[in-house]
Design a protein around this motif. Structure first.
Motif, mmCIF file in Angstrom:
data_model
loop_
_atom_site.group_PDB
_atom_site.id
_atom_site.type_symbol
_atom_site.label_atom_id
_atom_site.label_comp_id
_atom_site.label_asym_id
_atom_site.label_seq_id
_atom_site.Cartn_x
_atom_site.Cartn_y
_atom_site.Cartn_z
ATOM 1 N N GLN A 155 0.835 -1.211 0.000
ATOM 2 C CA GLN A 155 0.000 0.000 0.000
ATOM 3 C C GLN A 155 0.865 1.254 0.000
ATOM 4 N N ALA B 39 1.827 1.871 -3.456
ATOM 5 C CA ALA B 39 0.667 2.398 -4.191
ATOM 6 C C ALA B 39 0.468 3.880 -3.868
ATOM 7 N N ASP B 40 0.699 4.241 -2.600
ATOM 8 C CA ASP B 40 0.527 5.640 -2.194
ATOM 9 C C ASP B 40 1.549 6.565 -2.852
ATOM 10 N N TYR C 162 -4.286 -3.083 -5.794
ATOM 11 C CA TYR C 162 -3.282 -2.116 -6.245
ATOM 12 C C TYR C 162 -3.449 -1.781 -7.720
ATOM 13 N N ALA D 265 -5.655 1.064 -7.522
ATOM 14 C CA ALA D 265 -4.907 2.200 -6.969
ATOM 15 C C ALA D 265 -4.015 2.821 -8.050
ATOM 16 N N ASP E 170 -6.090 4.801 -10.492
ATOM 17 C CA ASP E 170 -6.479 6.076 -9.868
ATOM 18 C C ASP E 170 -5.293 7.026 -9.753
#
Ligand code: SF4
Length: 367
Positions: free
Chosen positions: A70, A73-74, A97, A100, A103
Motif C-alpha cells: 500500500q 501504491a501511495d 493495487y 490504486a 487512480d
C-alpha cells in the motif's frame, strides 16, 4: 537537407493493433519502444524519480515501477505525475493495487494473472476501471509464476503452456470488450521464449512486449536478450522490449537501444566500426577503439567512425565512414567523408578523431 532514405529492415513488422501507454504508442506502426524498470524502493519517491530521470536521459521510452504494498501504491500519484515518461505499475498478487495504480494516473498496469488468486473474478472490474481511465494493461505471463493448472497440464513452462495461459487471460478481457492490452510470455531460456512469442504472434493481433526474464548479469543477459530479440524482431515480431539485466537499469536501456539500432529499427547514433585486429595490425587497435568510443560516448548524432589497424581494409572502411583512421607505420591517416585530411603520429590519433568527430557533429541535426 534531404530526408535520409529509410534504412533497410529485415522484415516488415507483424500487423499488431496499436495501444497507448500514456503518450507512447505501442504496436501497429509505432516504433519499437524500449522499457526498463526502476530498482529503487517505490516508496522512496525522490530516488525513484531520480532514477527515472536517468533512464529518460538514456533514451528509455517507458518505465515500470514495482508496487508490492500500500505504501508503494501511495507513492504512485506523485511518481506518475512527475515522471517525464509514461509509468507502468507492476502488480502481482493484489488486485486492489491495480485500481490504486489506475487512480494514481499511471499510464498502464502490468498484471500477472498467474500470481493473482481468483484473477478471473476481477477481470470485469479491472477492464472497466482501465477503460474509464484510458489506461492500458500488460498481461505479463512468466515461466516462474505460471498458472498452477497449466503447470500440471504441461509439466513445466513450455512455450505452449505460456501461450495457453496468455491467450486464456486475453480472452477474459476480450469477453469484457477490453482490448487495450499487450502481452508478454517471458522465460529465462531464449529458445523457449522465442518459440512462445512465435506461437503467440500467430494467435492474435495483440501488441507484444518482448523480454527474456532473469537473463542474468550484463554479459550473459545482453547476449541472451540480443539473440532472442534479434530472432523475433528480424521477423517483425515485437512492439516494445525490455532487456532484463542484473545490473543498473540504465544498462538495460543502452542494450535495448543498441539492439534496435543494430536491426535498423531505430536510427543509429554513434557507431564505431573497428577491426578485431590481427597479425597485420600496426597499432594497438583495442586501446584506440576503446578510447575513441569512450571519448565520443553519448554523441547525439548518427556518426560512423572507423578505427582500423592496418592498410588492408583500413582505407576502404575509413573512406566509407564519416570519419576514420587507417593506421600503419606508427602513423594514422585521418579520413573525413572519404578524403584523407591529414596524417598524424600514433599518439595523436585519438584526440584528432575526437576533435574531428565533434566538428562533424556540430554540423549535423541533433535530436
Ligand atoms: Fe587485421 Fe588490418 Fe583487418 Fe585490422 S584492418 S583486422 S589489422 S587486416
Amino acid at each position: 537537407g534531404m530526408p535520409a532514405a529509410p534504412a533497410t529492415v529485415l522484415a516488415p513488422r507483424r500487423k499488431s493493433r496499436k495501444i497507448k501507454v500514456g503518450r507512447v504508442d505501442v504496436g501497429g506502426d509505432a516504433p519499437v519502444s524500449v522499457q526498463s524498470m526502476t530498482t529503487t524502493p517505490t516508496t522512496d519517491i525522490n530516488a525513484t524519480l531520480q532514477q527515472i530521470a536517468e533512464l529518460t536521459a538514456a533514451g528509455c521510452d517507458i518505465v515500470r515501477v514495482a508496487c508490492p504494498s500500500q505504501d508503494d501504491a501511495d507513492a504512485l500519484p506523485i511518481i506518475a505525475k512527475k515522471s517525464q515518461i509514461p509509468v507502468i505499475a507492476d502488480i502481482h498478487f493484489q488486485p486492489r493495487y491495480v485500481f490504486a495504480a489506475i487512480d494514481a494516473g499511471c499510464a498502464a498496469v502490468r498484471v500477472n494473472p498467474g500470481n493473482i488468486r481468483k484473477f478471473d473474478d476481477q477481470v470485469g472490474a479491472i477492464a472497466r476501471a482501465a477503460k474509464d481511465a484510458g489506461v492500458s494493461l500488460r498481461i505479463g505471463v512468466n515461466a516462474g509464476s505460471l498458472d498452477k493448472r497449466l503447470l500440471e497440464k504441461y509439466g513445466k513452462a513450455t512455450p505452449e503452456a505460456l501461450v495457453e495461459s496468455a491467450v486464456w487471460e486475453a480472452s477474459l478481457f476480450e469477453e469484457h470488450d477490453f482490448h487495450d492490452f499487450k502481452i508478454s510470455v517471458k522465460h529465462h531460456d531464449p529458445v523457449i521464449m522465442v518459440r512462445a512469442y512465435e506461437l503467440l504472434a500467430e494467435r492474435g493481433d495483440w501488441p507484444l512486449h518482448l523480454g527474456v526474464t532473469e537473463a542474468g548479469p550484463t554479459f550473459q543477459g545482453t547476449i541472451k536478450s540480443a539473440t532472442a530479440f534479434g530472432a523475433l524482431l528480424s521477423r517483425g515480431i515485437g512492439d516494445t522490449i525490455r532487456v532484463s539485466l542484473s545490473a543498473p537499469p540504465v544498462e538495460e536501456v543502452k542494450v535495448g537501444i543498441q539492439i534496435l539500432q543494430s536491426l535498423n529499427l531505430r536510427e543509429r547514433k554513434l557507431e564505431i566500426v573497428s577491426c578485431p585486429s590481427c597479425g597485420r595490425a600496426q597499432v594497438d587497435v583495442y586501446t584506440l577503439a576503446e578510447r575513441v568510443s569512450a571519448g565520443l560516448e553519448g554523441l547525439p548524432v548518427p556518426l560512423r567512425v572507423a578505427v582500423m589497424g592496418c592498410v588492408v581494409n583500413g582505407p576502404g572502411e575509413a573512406r566509407e565512414a564519416d570519419l576514420g583512421v587507417a593506421s600503419g607505420n606508427g602513423k594514422g591517416q585521418i579520413f573525413v567523408k572519404g578524403e584523407v585530411i591529414k596524417t598524424v603520429p600514433e599518439a595523436l590519433i585519438v584526440e584528432t578523431l575526437i576533435e574531428e568527430a565533434l566538428r562533424l557533429a556540430e554540423d549535423m541535426p541533433h535530436n
